[in-house]
Write an enzyme that holds these catalytic residues in place. Sequence first.
Site, PDB file in Angstrom:
ATOM      1  N   ILE A  19       0.973  -1.124   0.049  1.00 51.63           N
ATOM      2  CA  ILE A  19       0.111  -0.119  -0.052  1.00 51.63           C
ATOM      3  C   ILE A  19       0.772   1.225   0.009  1.00 51.63           C
ATOM      4  CG2 ILE A  19      -1.425   1.339   1.454  1.00 51.63           C
ATOM      5  CD1 ILE A  19      -2.838  -1.500   2.259  1.00 51.63           C
ATOM      6  N   ASP A  38      11.569   3.514   3.881  1.00 52.92           N
ATOM      7  CA  ASP A  38      11.316   2.037   3.891  1.00 52.92           C
ATOM      8  C   ASP A  38      12.687   1.405   4.716  1.00 52.92           C
ATOM      9  OD1 ASP A  38       9.044  -0.182   2.837  1.00 52.92           O
ATOM     10  OD2 ASP A  38      11.081  -0.799   3.744  1.00 52.92           O
ATOM     11  N   SER A 142      -7.137  -0.132  10.724  1.00 55.31           N
ATOM     12  CA  SER A 142      -7.280  -1.506  10.331  1.00 55.31           C
ATOM     13  C   SER A 142      -8.874  -1.809  10.581  1.00 55.31           C
ATOM     14  CB  SER A 142      -6.321  -2.310  10.797  1.00 55.31           C
ATOM     15  OG  SER A 142      -6.926  -3.957  10.735  1.00 55.31           O
ATOM     16  N   TYR A 155      -1.787  -6.586  17.211  1.00 58.03           N
ATOM     17  CA  TYR A 155      -2.101  -5.749  15.997  1.00 58.03           C
ATOM     18  C   TYR A 155      -3.366  -4.898  16.169  1.00 58.03           C
ATOM     19  CZ  TYR A 155      -3.102  -4.577  10.903  1.00 58.03           C
ATOM     20  OH  TYR A 155      -3.293  -3.983   9.885  1.00 58.03           O
ATOM     21  N   VAL A 188      -6.237  -6.443   1.731  1.00 62.00           N
ATOM     22  CA  VAL A 188      -5.662  -6.217   0.358  1.00 62.00           C
ATOM     23  C   VAL A 188      -4.408  -7.233   0.387  1.00 62.00           C
ATOM     24  CG1 VAL A 188      -4.473  -4.220  -1.025  1.00 62.00           C
ATOM     25  CG2 VAL A 188      -6.198  -3.932   0.658  1.00 62.00           C
TER      26      VAL A 188
END
Length: 251
Positions: A19, A38, A142, A155, A188
Site C-alpha cells: 500500500i 522504508d 485497520s 495488532y 488487500v
Amino acid sequence: MNGPLSNHVILVTGAGRGIGRATAELLAKRGASVGVVDVNEMDTASTVDAIEAAGGKALGLPTDVSDRAVLMAAAAQLATSFGPLTGIVNNAMWIRYGPVADIDETVLDRMLAVGVKAAFWGVQALLAHGSDRGGAVVNICSPVADLGMANTASYTAVKGAIASLTRQLAVELGPRGIRVNAVTPGAVPTPGARAIVNEEGYALRRKQTPLGRTGEEAEIAAGIAFLLGPDASFVTGEVLHVDGGISVKSM
Ligand SMILES: NC(=O)c1ccc[n+]([C@@H]2O[C@H](COP(=O)([O-])OP(=O)(O)OC[C@H]3O[C@@H](n4cnc5c(N)ncnc54)[C@H](O)[C@@H]3O)[C@@H](O)[C@H]2O)c1
C-alpha cells in the site's frame, strides 16, 4: 508533474512495497515530491526508480521508522531536497499474529514501536520540518480497530491506538492548520498481508466483505491521496474506511 498535489512534499513510510508503494506512486503522479521511506533498502530504491521512470519526483530514504532520530534526519533530508514537508503518511507496519497467551515481549515491543511509536515520530517530523502553511497527516488503521478478530491482540492494540490518536491529534493540531486523518484498508493481498493470511483466510474475508472481493493497493492509495489533497481541506479527525464495507457488520 502537474496535479492537485503540485507544491506538496510528502513523506510516505513503508513505501518500498504494498500500500505504501502504491501511495508513493500515486502522490507523485498527482504532482507531489515524495520521500520514500522504508527499512528495506532495495525496495526503497525500486519505488524511487518507478516514480522517476514515470516522470515524478522522489527521494529514497532507507530508514527504520521506529528510530526517532533516524526518521527525523530523513525528514530533514527531504525538506532540504524539496522544501518543507506538507504531509506524512504513517503506513509502515510489521505484523505477527497469534494467540494472546503466546505473545512474545520482543515481538510485541517491535509491533508497538513500528506501529504506534513511529506514528508519533512521523508527526514530530512533520512539526519540525513542515511548512508553515499547515499540513496533513494520514495514519493507516485497520478493521481490527472496529471489529474483534481472534489471534490479533497485538495488532488490534496498535490499530486501536492509531484510531484514537488520529482523533486526538486532529484536536491538538487543528489550530496549527494541520489536518489528521486515517484510512482503514479492507483486505488487500499485499506481500506483507499474504505472509500472514492464507487462501482460506482470503475466502472468508471476501465472504465478509459486502463488495465480495479484496481491495487493490491503488484503491487504498486513492483514499490516502484524497485526505492529503485540497478536496479534503475541511476534513480532519476522520477514519475513512476504504474496505469494501467489511467494517459494516452485516448479517
Ligand atoms: N494489506 C492489508 O490487507 C491491510 C489491511 C489493513 C491495514 N493494513 C495496513 O496497511 C499498511 C501497509 O500494509 P501492507 O499490507 O502494504 O504491508 P507490507 O508488509 O506489504 O508493507 C509494509 C512495508 O513497511 C516496511 N516496514 C516494516 N517495518 C519498517 C520499519 N521499521 N521502518 C520502515 N519501514 C518498515 C516494510 O519493509 C514494507 O515495505 C500497514 O499499516 C498495515 O497494517 C493493511
